[in-house]
Structure formats: C-alpha cells, structure tokens
Design a protein around this motif. Structure first.
Motif, PDB file in Angstrom:
ATOM      1  N   LEU A   1      41.926  46.773  34.379  1.00  0.00           N
ATOM      2  CA  LEU A   1      41.220  46.217  35.533  1.00  0.00           C
ATOM      3  C   LEU A   1      40.713  44.810  35.210  1.00  0.00           C
ATOM      4  O   LEU A   1      40.910  43.865  35.995  1.00  0.00           O
ATOM      5  CB  LEU A   1      40.049  47.128  35.908  1.00  0.00           C
ATOM      6  CG  LEU A   1      39.228  46.723  37.127  1.00  0.00           C
ATOM      7  CD1 LEU A   1      40.077  46.747  38.393  1.00  0.00           C
ATOM      8  CD2 LEU A   1      38.009  47.640  37.294  1.00  0.00           C
ATOM      9  N   ASN A   2      40.105  44.653  34.042  1.00  0.00           N
ATOM     10  CA  ASN A   2      39.531  43.352  33.681  1.00  0.00           C
ATOM     11  C   ASN A   2      40.592  42.279  33.447  1.00  0.00           C
ATOM     12  O   ASN A   2      40.345  41.100  33.662  1.00  0.00           O
ATOM     13  CB  ASN A   2      38.636  43.493  32.441  1.00  0.00           C
ATOM     14  CG  ASN A   2      37.447  44.393  32.722  1.00  0.00           C
ATOM     15  OD1 ASN A   2      36.984  44.492  33.868  1.00  0.00           O
ATOM     16  ND2 ASN A   2      36.962  45.084  31.696  1.00  0.00           N
ATOM     17  N   ASN A   3      41.759  42.701  32.987  1.00  0.00           N
ATOM     18  CA  ASN A   3      42.833  41.737  32.719  1.00  0.00           C
ATOM     19  C   ASN A   3      43.742  41.511  33.920  1.00  0.00           C
ATOM     20  O   ASN A   3      44.803  40.908  33.785  1.00  0.00           O
ATOM     21  CB  ASN A   3      43.681  42.214  31.530  1.00  0.00           C
ATOM     22  CG  ASN A   3      42.876  42.250  30.249  1.00  0.00           C
ATOM     23  OD1 ASN A   3      41.889  41.522  30.107  1.00  0.00           O
ATOM     24  ND2 ASN A   3      43.275  43.110  29.323  1.00  0.00           N
ATOM     25  N   ARG A   4      43.355  42.016  35.070  1.00  0.00           N
ATOM     26  CA  ARG A   4      44.190  41.844  36.266  1.00  0.00           C
ATOM     27  C   ARG A   4      44.392  40.361  36.570  1.00  0.00           C
ATOM     28  O   ARG A   4      43.513  39.542  36.311  1.00  0.00           O
ATOM     29  CB  ARG A   4      43.544  42.525  37.475  1.00  0.00           C
ATOM     30  CG  ARG A   4      42.287  41.817  37.977  1.00  0.00           C
ATOM     31  CD  ARG A   4      41.563  42.669  39.024  1.00  0.00           C
ATOM     32  NE  ARG A   4      40.344  42.033  39.517  1.00  0.00           N
ATOM     33  CZ  ARG A   4      39.169  42.041  38.879  1.00  0.00           C
ATOM     34  NH1 ARG A   4      39.030  42.645  37.691  1.00  0.00           N
ATOM     35  NH2 ARG A   4      38.121  41.448  39.413  1.00  0.00           N
ATOM     36  N   ARG A   5      45.578  40.047  37.140  1.00  0.00           N
ATOM     37  CA  ARG A   5      45.810  38.698  37.612  1.00  0.00           C
ATOM     38  C   ARG A   5      45.657  38.746  39.130  1.00  0.00           C
ATOM     39  O   ARG A   5      46.098  39.709  39.767  1.00  0.00           O
ATOM     40  CB  ARG A   5      47.224  38.253  37.230  1.00  0.00           C
ATOM     41  CG  ARG A   5      47.465  36.770  37.261  1.00  0.00           C
ATOM     42  CD  ARG A   5      48.577  36.377  36.277  1.00  0.00           C
ATOM     43  NE  ARG A   5      49.855  36.933  36.656  1.00  0.00           N
ATOM     44  CZ  ARG A   5      50.734  36.321  37.459  1.00  0.00           C
ATOM     45  NH1 ARG A   5      50.450  35.125  37.977  1.00  0.00           N
ATOM     46  NH2 ARG A   5      51.891  36.877  37.737  1.00  0.00           N
ATOM     47  N   VAL A   6      44.994  37.748  39.691  1.00  0.00           N
ATOM     48  CA  VAL A   6      44.822  37.710  41.141  1.00  0.00           C
ATOM     49  C   VAL A   6      45.530  36.470  41.661  1.00  0.00           C
ATOM     50  O   VAL A   6      45.298  35.362  41.162  1.00  0.00           O
ATOM     51  CB  VAL A   6      43.333  37.681  41.546  1.00  0.00           C
ATOM     52  CG1 VAL A   6      43.181  37.610  43.060  1.00  0.00           C
ATOM     53  CG2 VAL A   6      42.610  38.918  40.996  1.00  0.00           C
ATOM     54  N   VAL A   7      46.410  36.645  42.630  1.00  0.00           N
ATOM     55  CA  VAL A   7      47.149  35.508  43.199  1.00  0.00           C
ATOM     56  C   VAL A   7      47.004  35.528  44.716  1.00  0.00           C
ATOM     57  O   VAL A   7      46.577  36.526  45.295  1.00  0.00           O
ATOM     58  CB  VAL A   7      48.645  35.541  42.814  1.00  0.00           C
ATOM     59  CG1 VAL A   7      48.823  35.460  41.294  1.00  0.00           C
ATOM     60  CG2 VAL A   7      49.317  36.788  43.364  1.00  0.00           C
ATOM     61  N   ALA A   8      47.378  34.429  45.332  1.00  0.00           N
ATOM     62  CA  ALA A   8      47.168  34.303  46.776  1.00  0.00           C
ATOM     63  C   ALA A   8      48.331  34.857  47.589  1.00  0.00           C
ATOM     64  O   ALA A   8      48.154  35.285  48.726  1.00  0.00           O
ATOM     65  CB  ALA A   8      46.942  32.834  47.134  1.00  0.00           C
ATOM     66  N   ALA A   9      49.531  34.820  47.010  1.00  0.00           N
ATOM     67  CA  ALA A   9      50.703  35.219  47.794  1.00  0.00           C
ATOM     68  C   ALA A   9      51.660  36.061  46.959  1.00  0.00           C
ATOM     69  O   ALA A   9      51.735  35.914  45.734  1.00  0.00           O
ATOM     70  CB  ALA A   9      51.432  33.979  48.305  1.00  0.00           C
ATOM     71  N   THR A  10      52.400  36.936  47.619  1.00  0.00           N
ATOM     72  CA  THR A  10      53.323  37.837  46.928  1.00  0.00           C
ATOM     73  C   THR A  10      54.374  37.054  46.148  1.00  0.00           C
ATOM     74  O   THR A  10      54.726  37.430  45.028  1.00  0.00           O
ATOM     75  CB  THR A  10      53.993  38.783  47.945  1.00  0.00           C
ATOM     76  OG1 THR A  10      52.978  39.380  48.758  1.00  0.00           O
ATOM     77  CG2 THR A  10      54.766  39.877  47.246  1.00  0.00           C
ATOM     78  N   GLU A  11      54.863  35.950  46.734  1.00  0.00           N
ATOM     79  CA  GLU A  11      55.869  35.113  46.053  1.00  0.00           C
ATOM     80  C   GLU A  11      55.417  34.760  44.633  1.00  0.00           C
ATOM     81  O   GLU A  11      56.201  34.776  43.697  1.00  0.00           O
ATOM     82  CB  GLU A  11      56.101  33.788  46.801  1.00  0.00           C
ATOM     83  CG  GLU A  11      56.886  33.890  48.080  1.00  0.00           C
ATOM     84  CD  GLU A  11      55.997  34.255  49.262  1.00  0.00           C
ATOM     85  OE1 GLU A  11      54.864  34.748  49.049  1.00  0.00           O
ATOM     86  OE2 GLU A  11      56.441  34.056  50.403  1.00  0.00           O
TER      87      GLU A  11
END
Lengths: 247, 247
Positions: free
Chosen positions: B60-70
């Motif tokens: 959970l802590n190492n998750r990457r968060v991005v704005a778009a699926t691409e």
C-alpha cells in the motif's frame, strides 16, 4: 438438488460482520447459498455485514446460527476444514482445486460442509477432529494468512469452476473461412498498391508481413468484414479523393 | 526478475480504501507486489485501506499513483483488462486460468499490467482499448459482479498457482511398506481373537473388512506405528487385565 446447493459454508466464531457479508457476496458470485455461523462473536456489526453482502442479502438473512460446530455438520457426509498451518491432521491437506471434484461428487448424495475458522485463531483442534478432508489454500510463504472472506471466495470459486456451471462467453461471430480471408487480402493488395504503400514488385513480400500480423489469433467473419470495408474505402480514396496541392 | 514481480495490478478510479487495502493483502498472499492506482477518487479512506491491508502495508505504501491509465501501462508488454460484461472487444475474453500461463510467460521479458475498473463503473471503453487481453472471471449468472478486491484475488491466485511457486505441504512420514502393513494386520488378528471380537473361524472374513477400512487412502509409517501400538495394547489387555465381576 444441484451439488452447489448442498455445499454449506460454515464460519466458526467469526468476529467481523464485514467479513461475513463479503463471504455472502462471494458465495452468491459462485453459485453457493447455504451459510451457517457457529457461535458468532457477540456484537458483530450486522450493518457492515449487510453493506458488504451487497446483492447477496438473502444469503445473509437466511443464515443458520448454531452454538457448536458439531451441530453445523451433523448431517454432512464430508466435512472439509481449511487451515494454513501444518501439524498433525493437516499434513494430509490438499488444495481447493484438488478437493473440488471429490466434494462435488459427494454433494450429489449428501450435504457437504466447508469449515472456516475465526479471523484470529482459525479452526480449533476440536473442529479439525470433525473433518474428513483438509484444505490448504496455496499462498505465499511471505504472507500465508488470507482474509476470511477471501478464503471463502477461493474455495467457492474452485467449486464453481469444477461444477462446470460457467460457460465462458465466446465470440458470437464465427471464424471466417479461408476464401473470405483471401478475398480480403486481395482487396488490401490492390488498395495498398493504389495508395503507393507498395509496388507490384514488392507486393508479395509486403503482403506476407501483413498476413503475419493478421493471422496471429482468430479472425472472425465480423473482423473480415471490417478489414474488407477498410480496404475498399482505402482504394476508393486513392482513386477519387483530390490530391492536396503539396503532394 | 521473477515473473510475479513484473506483474502490475492497476486499479482504475477506485473509490473505497477498504477495497484497495484488501487488494494489497490479496496481492501479498499471492506473491505480487506492484500496485498502481489511476486517479483514485478524492477522499479515499486511507485508514480503512491500512486496516484491510493488514501485514501488506508495504504494498500500500509503495503504491504508484498516476493520472491516466495510459501512464500506468506505457512500459507494459501485455495489458490485460478485467470485465464481466459482453460487447465489442470483450467477446474474446478468456478466464484468468486460461490467460495465466501467457501472462507469466510475457512477464519473463516485460512488465505486464492487469487492469481493474472502479467499483461503480468498471473499465471504460478507453481503458479497454489499451488492452491486449480480456479477462472474464467465471461467476454465477445470478450475481456476476465481484467485489473489486475479490477480483484482484482471483487473478492473483491464478497467476500464483500457475507460477508453480507454491509447493503443497506433504506428509512428513513416508508411506508404509507392504510388509509393515501385514505385520500390523497380523497383530490385530491376534488381538481381536484374544478379546473375543472374532473367532479363528470368522477371522479371515472379518479381517477383510478391517483391511478395507484401513486401505482407502494413504497409510504412512507413522499411522502403522499407531495401529500397531493399539493392537499390542489390546492384546495385552485381553490377557492381563482382571475381568470385572459381572462378565
């Protein structure tokens, strides 16, 4: 009675309503419906249970609650216990996938129970002594312990899969025939020459590459129609559209 | 890099922290570790996420968060999308069990993504257009829609199972040999005659029944030791214990 209707999920001493509700949803997703709770902990949050059960509220509402595990399994032919620990009894365990056909076969004749222990302690030795089968869900050595509802899901999923109830969706459009595919490639050959992508000299070679790209999986009749339409329109465009001044 | 380390779980637009946390636990249970969230809904409950992740807090802590699926899949060889609906694209779907070997094979060379849609809407057509594979999790027609974390679990479980990482626990005691079993049956024959359970006339017939009961599965060396001990003690008791007055 279909075998899945004879398979009973027995949760022994569950603590969290959310897990019980999630288990109900997992059961309904996988065609199971019989839920028994053995001595659920006092103060279980039933609102959370209903929220997690989602559209499987009937399974939650029709649950049977009993005081002791013996009572939950008394009429069952087979009694399978889930455990991820080793030790006496449990060394004869098999995976849910290995046991599923045997459990379904037994469920043709008699109720069958699958026992899941509480979130904190798992099944007790007394519970395991009632079991005729031991189930070990495969899991990583780094973190063996599955959430209770997840364990129910894996077992239910394997039973559902082995039951053959599920018929995977297949494409409604049939595989195209060789002659249809050849007509489509011929159309592309013409069009690609007309637009100047290749010449009659290089066409055979280029078409091999295009055939390779389009022959990796299925080509349905619907796919061939789309590709034919694209080729026809490409060819039309090459011959009819006005050229832009700068080309 | 082991293939499971190259498989990325991509949750698109998730709403509930509890589901994201549960997905982390399911991933760690099944040997996965790469989590990407695409545009999680604002106000996601991260305390609930941490509670449900349990010992999988690192994922959970190492998750990457991005704005778009691409962005989440740009470097991926294969991109598999999960959907339980039909329609264009999705008719070529296969089950997680069918796809697992192909995904693992690809993950030897390149990152592989598995996409899961939001709790309310699933994957959009734009997301599905990025996919090279479509996954349909088997489920009952009565209730097709699985909880998000449950869907992650089924896919992760099939990948983990297909990876061959898990070695099922087997009994540490070896299968007994025929001569050991025969010695044990001979001991019981003696003891059961001595306690009056059968006579020398009926012994052959009775022993066939007992052989049948004890020959249905495995009899390990440890089992044979237990049965030998019982027979020896039974025989001793028949010959040495004082008879009760009323017999």
């Amino acid at each position: 009675m279909p075998p899945l209707d004879q398979i009973r999920i027995v949760l022994v001493n569950p603590i969290y309503g959310g897990n019980v509700g999630s288990a109900c949803r997992a059961m309904m997703n996988m065609g199971l419906s019989q839920l028994v709770l053995v001595a659920p902990r006092p103060g279980m949050n039933m609102e959370e249970a209903a929220a997690m059960a989602c559209h499987a509220g009937d399974i939650l509402n029709n649950r049977r609650v009993v005081a002791a595990t013996e009572e939950a399994v008394a009429d069952c032919g087979l009694v399978a216990g889930t455990s991820n620990r080793g030790g006496l009894y449990r060394e004869h365990s098999k995976t849910p996938r290995e046991w599923a056909p045997r459990l379904l076969e037994a469920a043709m004749d008699t109720p069958v129970a699958i026992l899941f222990g509480s979130e904190d302690n798992g099944l007790s030795l007394e519970d395991l002594a009632l079991c005729t089968q031991f189930i070990r869900i495969p899991s990583s050595a780094a973190y063996k312990s599955l959430n209770l509802a997840m364990s129910v899901m894996i077992c239910a999923y394997e039973l559902f899969t082995a039951s053959g109830t599920f018929v995977p969706p297949r494409d409604r459009s049939q595989e195209s025939t060789s002659s249809r595919r050849e007509a489509m490639f011929a159309k592309w050959r013409h069009a690609l020459i007309d637009i100047g992508f290749m010449t009659t000299d290089t066409a055979d070679h280029m078409m091999l590459g295009i055939r390779r790209i389009l022959s990796r999986g299925t080509l349905t009749e619907k796919d061939v129609q789309i590709l034919l339409g694209m080729a026809a329109q490409t060819q039309w465009a090459a011959n009819h559209l006005p050229r832009k001044p700068n080309t």
